[in-house]
Structure formats: structure tokens, C-alpha cells
Design a protein around this motif. Structure first.
Motif, PDB file in Angstrom:
ATOM      1  N   VAL A 188     -10.778  -3.345   2.654  1.00 49.46           N
ATOM      2  CA  VAL A 188     -12.014  -3.727   1.763  1.00 49.46           C
ATOM      3  C   VAL A 188     -11.668  -4.999   0.812  1.00 49.46           C
ATOM      4  N   HIS A 189     -12.719  -5.770   1.085  1.00 48.19           N
ATOM      5  CA  HIS A 189     -12.585  -7.025   0.704  1.00 48.19           C
ATOM      6  C   HIS A 189     -13.536  -7.303  -0.502  1.00 48.19           C
ATOM      7  N   VAL A 190     -12.997  -7.577  -1.604  1.00 45.78           N
ATOM      8  CA  VAL A 190     -13.823  -8.166  -2.821  1.00 45.78           C
ATOM      9  C   VAL A 190     -13.525  -9.575  -3.103  1.00 45.78           C
ATOM     10  N   LEU A 191     -14.816 -10.174  -3.102  1.00 41.89           N
ATOM     11  CA  LEU A 191     -14.946 -11.782  -3.674  1.00 41.89           C
ATOM     12  C   LEU A 191     -15.247 -11.735  -5.047  1.00 41.89           C
ATOM     13  N   ALA A 192     -14.736 -12.742  -5.768  1.00 40.17           N
ATOM     14  CA  ALA A 192     -14.794 -13.201  -6.988  1.00 40.17           C
ATOM     15  C   ALA A 192     -14.659 -14.561  -7.406  1.00 40.17           C
ATOM     16  N   GLU A 193     -15.618 -15.097  -8.456  1.00 42.81           N
ATOM     17  CA  GLU A 193     -15.376 -16.383  -8.654  1.00 42.81           C
ATOM     18  C   GLU A 193     -14.027 -16.739  -9.426  1.00 42.81           C
ATOM     19  N   ASP A 194     -13.564 -18.127  -9.311  1.00 41.04           N
ATOM     20  CA  ASP A 194     -12.228 -18.396  -9.541  1.00 41.04           C
ATOM     21  C   ASP A 194     -11.995 -18.089 -11.049  1.00 41.04           C
ATOM     22  N   ARG A 195     -12.705 -18.112 -11.777  1.00 41.56           N
ATOM     23  CA  ARG A 195     -12.585 -17.731 -13.506  1.00 41.56           C
ATOM     24  C   ARG A 195     -12.466 -16.234 -13.557  1.00 41.56           C
ATOM     25  N   PHE A 196     -12.660 -15.358 -12.833  1.00 42.26           N
ATOM     26  CA  PHE A 196     -12.601 -13.922 -12.785  1.00 42.26           C
ATOM     27  C   PHE A 196     -11.282 -13.492 -12.197  1.00 42.26           C
ATOM     28  N   ILE A 197     -10.590 -14.272 -11.190  1.00 45.19           N
ATOM     29  CA  ILE A 197      -9.812 -13.955 -10.376  1.00 45.19           C
ATOM     30  C   ILE A 197      -8.687 -13.263 -10.857  1.00 45.19           C
ATOM     31  N   ARG A 198      -7.905 -14.007 -12.028  1.00 49.22           N
ATOM     32  CA  ARG A 198      -6.604 -13.500 -12.429  1.00 49.22           C
ATOM     33  C   ARG A 198      -6.772 -12.103 -13.212  1.00 49.22           C
ATOM     34  N   HIS A 199      -8.049 -12.308 -14.030  1.00 47.25           N
ATOM     35  CA  HIS A 199      -8.141 -10.723 -14.723  1.00 47.25           C
ATOM     36  C   HIS A 199      -8.405  -9.840 -13.882  1.00 47.25           C
ATOM     37  N   LEU A 200      -9.303 -10.001 -12.853  1.00 48.23           N
ATOM     38  CA  LEU A 200      -9.666  -8.759 -11.890  1.00 48.23           C
ATOM     39  C   LEU A 200      -8.195  -8.231 -11.205  1.00 48.23           C
ATOM     40  N   SER A 201      -7.277  -9.177 -10.626  1.00 43.99           N
ATOM     41  CA  SER A 201      -6.250  -8.761 -10.267  1.00 43.99           C
ATOM     42  C   SER A 201      -5.383  -7.850 -11.284  1.00 43.99           C
ATOM     43  N   GLN A 202      -5.207  -8.125 -12.487  1.00 48.45           N
ATOM     44  CA  GLN A 202      -4.501  -7.376 -13.374  1.00 48.45           C
ATOM     45  C   GLN A 202      -5.127  -6.086 -13.451  1.00 48.45           C
ATOM     46  N   GLN A 203      -6.299  -6.451 -13.444  1.00 44.90           N
ATOM     47  CA  GLN A 203      -7.116  -4.900 -13.641  1.00 44.90           C
ATOM     48  C   GLN A 203      -6.894  -4.070 -12.363  1.00 44.90           C
ATOM     49  N   PHE A 204      -7.174  -4.535 -11.354  1.00 39.37           N
ATOM     50  CA  PHE A 204      -6.907  -3.780  -9.892  1.00 39.37           C
ATOM     51  C   PHE A 204      -5.199  -3.009 -10.295  1.00 39.37           C
ATOM     52  N   SER A 227      -6.444   9.756   2.733  1.00 36.32           N
ATOM     53  CA  SER A 227      -6.091  11.170   3.058  1.00 36.32           C
ATOM     54  C   SER A 227      -5.293  11.458   4.129  1.00 36.32           C
ATOM     55  N   SER A 228      -5.736  10.833   5.370  1.00 36.04           N
ATOM     56  CA  SER A 228      -5.093  11.155   6.689  1.00 36.04           C
ATOM     57  C   SER A 228      -4.422  10.301   7.306  1.00 36.04           C
ATOM     58  N   MET A 229      -3.948   9.254   6.379  1.00 39.85           N
ATOM     59  CA  MET A 229      -3.134   7.931   6.795  1.00 39.85           C
ATOM     60  C   MET A 229      -1.993   8.259   7.691  1.00 39.85           C
ATOM     61  N   ALA A 230      -1.277   9.387   7.530  1.00 40.53           N
ATOM     62  CA  ALA A 230      -0.099   9.615   8.337  1.00 40.53           C
ATOM     63  C   ALA A 230      -0.558  10.073   9.700  1.00 40.53           C
ATOM     64  N   SER A 231      -1.608  10.646   9.970  1.00 44.26           N
ATOM     65  CA  SER A 231      -2.040  10.924  11.303  1.00 44.26           C
ATOM     66  C   SER A 231      -2.738   9.688  12.060  1.00 44.26           C
ATOM     67  N   SER A 232      -3.177   8.776  11.235  1.00 47.18           N
ATOM     68  CA  SER A 232      -3.997   7.691  11.862  1.00 47.18           C
ATOM     69  C   SER A 232      -3.146   6.648  12.290  1.00 47.18           C
ATOM     70  N   LYS A 233      -1.962   6.623  11.428  1.00 50.38           N
ATOM     71  CA  LYS A 233      -1.074   5.356  11.747  1.00 50.38           C
ATOM     72  C   LYS A 233      -1.628   4.099  11.737  1.00 50.38           C
ATOM     73  N   ARG A 234      -2.305   4.145  10.620  1.00 48.39           N
ATOM     74  CA  ARG A 234      -2.993   2.637  10.391  1.00 48.39           C
ATOM     75  C   ARG A 234      -2.818   2.293   8.905  1.00 48.39           C
ATOM     76  N   SER A 235      -2.513   0.856   8.513  1.00 50.49           N
ATOM     77  CA  SER A 235      -2.564   0.434   7.234  1.00 50.49           C
ATOM     78  C   SER A 235      -4.097   0.552   6.532  1.00 50.49           C
ATOM     79  N   CYS A 236      -4.153   0.361   5.388  1.00 50.03           N
ATOM     80  CA  CYS A 236      -5.340   0.142   4.778  1.00 50.03           C
ATOM     81  C   CYS A 236      -5.130  -0.791   3.474  1.00 50.03           C
ATOM     82  N   GLU A 237      -5.803  -2.066   3.379  1.00 51.75           N
ATOM     83  CA  GLU A 237      -5.568  -2.888   2.193  1.00 51.75           C
ATOM     84  C   GLU A 237      -6.870  -3.101   1.563  1.00 51.75           C
ATOM     85  N   LEU A 238      -6.516  -3.477   0.198  1.00 50.80           N
ATOM     86  CA  LEU A 238      -7.411  -4.014  -0.710  1.00 50.80           C
ATOM     87  C   LEU A 238      -7.159  -5.457  -0.902  1.00 50.80           C
TER      88      LEU A 238
END
Length: 304
Positions: A188-204, A227-238
Motif C-alpha cells: 500500500v503506497h502513500v504519497l505525501a508532500e515533503d513537509r509532511f513526510i517526517r511527521h507522518l512517518s512518526q504517526q504511522f 489475516s492469512s499471511m502464513a498460508s499465502s507466503k507473501r509479504s505485505c508492506e506499507l
């Protein structure tokens, strides 16, 4: 409290214009997804369809039943429609949810608010409220929602009061078999303007409860679960990053930050590698490109 996971991806929300759930269903079918009819939400303002994935996550294809102008001025329905949290959202990927615990005592909001206070991120979630919908077969679903206290790109939480398998129909197994071979959410890919990026990273970090596994001054990545990651054997990233292309800058230009793209693990290469829904961006990620999207972005941001 500490045993409650707050990094399990539950679902991703895709909005289309009022009254267009069927069109959204047809659109995602044309992209190679199997789409299931969902139902009408308890407030009567929205209805949905579902794309269920083998990793346990799903896509919610949602639309308002009517435009706000359809309701009589001054009516309760008009006020509720205009006050809806997604009332001003533009079509596309508008939100995503983590799985809550469905508890009114060990509350997700309390857990995250305690973290936000401790780490100084200022992250605050509202107390849980009950929601639900009626399936086409008449089955009533109920859940608890925990949402950020202010409008944000942070996820909300959905914790089931009725069995999750009623809300997320992974059975029969054919429900999660898609012609495009999508097996789960890669990122899941979130975009943010540079002025928000550090604060958003802390909140996430406050929300997820873990620091990013990769980071630079302009890009961050966290590992999520499903919920079924073990059976799917695939990673998920933010992935959280500043825009680096003209397309990404155009996306962020009018909204400061938002959910830009969803990547799906596919068993067979899909061409082209990126498509539109037509309102939101999808990337097909083959197994041999595991982690490549996030790693390439972080490396590029480090150089820049």
C-alpha cells in the motif's frame, strides 16, 4: 493491551461516483478480479462490492447511494450525507483499514493514543463506534470502527462483533481465485508532500507499533501482516514517500497526501505492469520482484 496487533491489513477502500457500485464491479472484473456483491451499510448512505484475496485482505468497492443534492435540504439524511467522513473524497483509493480486535474494553484507540503520547507523535484516535451492513442474503454484520481524530491518511481500524468470515467470505476458496492471478496485497503506497513526510512517518509508527524496517529522508517502509499471511507466503508492506515522478507530483498537488497505489502479488506476469481502475493506480508485482518497488524507491531517495 500489548498483545493486540495493530498492523494487520484488513481492507482497502476504492470509491466511485454515487450510484456506480455496479460499474465499479464491472471495471474490476475487466481488470481480472473476481468481484462479489457486498450490500448496503447500516446508515443507508453507501453500498459496496468486494474483492477477496487469498491472503485474507480484501478490496471494498464503495459508492454513495446518492449525491448529497439528492436529499432534501435541511433533512437528517442530507446532514448525515454531508458529514460522512468520505463525503468530500475524490474517486479512487481513498482509505485503508487495519484489523481491530472488536473489544470495547481493550480498545484499539486507547492503545494507539497511549503510544502517541509516549512517543510524542501526537497521534490520536477517536473512541470506537459501532457500524455494520446487511448482506444481499439478509445476514447482518456488525463491527467497531476506530478512526483518526482528525482527517488523515492514517488507517482506520475495523474490529468484528460478528464473525469476520461473514464479512470477508473466503469460503468457498474460489471466491479468492482471480483471472489476473492476484494472490494478495504486496504493498500500500502513500504519497505525501515533503513537509509532511517526517511527521507522518512518526504517526504511522505510533499506529503500527513498530519502527520502519527501511527509511531515508524521503521514504519509509513498514512490514504489515494479513489475516492469512502464513498460508499465502507473501509479504505485505506499507510504503510512505514523497513524490518523485511527474505523475506522483500531480497526484499530491491537490491534496498534500493520499493513498496513491496498491500493489498486488500475481502468480503470472501481467502486462502492462501498472493499470488504472480507472480512478486509482494498481501495480502487479511478480514473486521474483519481492521488495523491489520499496527498495528501489528508498535507494533512489537516499541518493537524491
Amino acid at each position: 493491551m500489548q498483545d493486540t496487533s495493530t498492523r494487520v491489513l484488513d481492507h482497502i477502500v476504492h470509491l466511485t461516483p454515487p450510484g456506480t457500485v455496479q460499474q465499479a464491479l464491472d471495471s474490476f472484473k475487466s481488470l481480472g478480479f473476481k468481484v462479489l456483491k457486498g450490500g448496503t451499510h447500516a446508515d443507508g448512505l453507501t453500498s459496496n462490492a468486494l474483492v477477496v484475496l487469498a491472503d485474507g485482505a480484501y478490496l471494498e468497492l464503495i459508492a454513495f447511494t446518492h449525491a448529497a443534492s439528492w436529499y432534501h435540504p435541511g433533512s437528517d439524511e442530507r446532514r448525515r450525507r454531508e458529514a460522512h467522513c468520505w463525503a468530500t473524497k475524490q474517486p479512487g483509493w481513498i482509505d485503508f483499514a487495519f484489523l481491530g480486535n472488536g473489544s470495547r474494553t481493550t480498545r484499539i484507540s486507547d492503545i494507539i493514543n497511549a503510544r502517541g503520547k509516549l512517543d510524542g507523535s501526537g497521534t490520536v484516535y477517536r473512541s470506537e463506534v459501532e457500524g455494520g451492513r446487511i448482506r444481499p442474503d439478509g445476514v447482518e454484520l456488525k463491527w467497531l470502527i476506530s478512526s483518526p481524530a482528525e482527517e488523515s491518511v492514517l488507517p482506520f481500524f475495523c474490529g468484528d462483533l460478528t464473525p469476520r468470515e461473514l464479512r470477508v467470505p473466503l469460503q468457498p476458496a474460489s471466491n479468492a481465485v482471480h483471472p489476473c492471478t492476484a494472490a494478495g496485497v504486496a504493498h500500500v503506497h502513500v504519497l505525501a508532500e515533503d513537509r509532511f513526510i517526517r511527521h507522518l512517518s512518526q504517526q504511522f509508527t505510533s499506529v503500527i507499533g513498530e519502527r520502519p524496517v527501511l527509511s531515508s529522508s524521503q521514504s519509509f517502509k513498514w512490514n504489515l501482516q494479513t489475516s492469512s499471511m502464513a498460508s499465502s507466503k507473501r509479504s505485505c508492506e506499507l510504503i510512505l514517500s514523497v513524490p518523485v515522478s511527474e505523475e506522483e507530483r500531480a497526484f499530491v498537488g491537490g491534496q498534500e497526501h493520499g493513498l496513491y497505489e496498491v500493489g498486488f502479488w500475481v502468480k503470472e506476469a501481467q502486462q502492462p505492469e501498472s493499470v488504472l481502475t480507472p480512478y486509482g493506480r494498481i501495480t502487479w508485482v511478480n514473486a521474483n520482484r519481492r521488495g523491489a518497488v520499496a527498495n528501489e524507491r528508498i535507494q533512489r531517495s537516499s541518493i537524491e
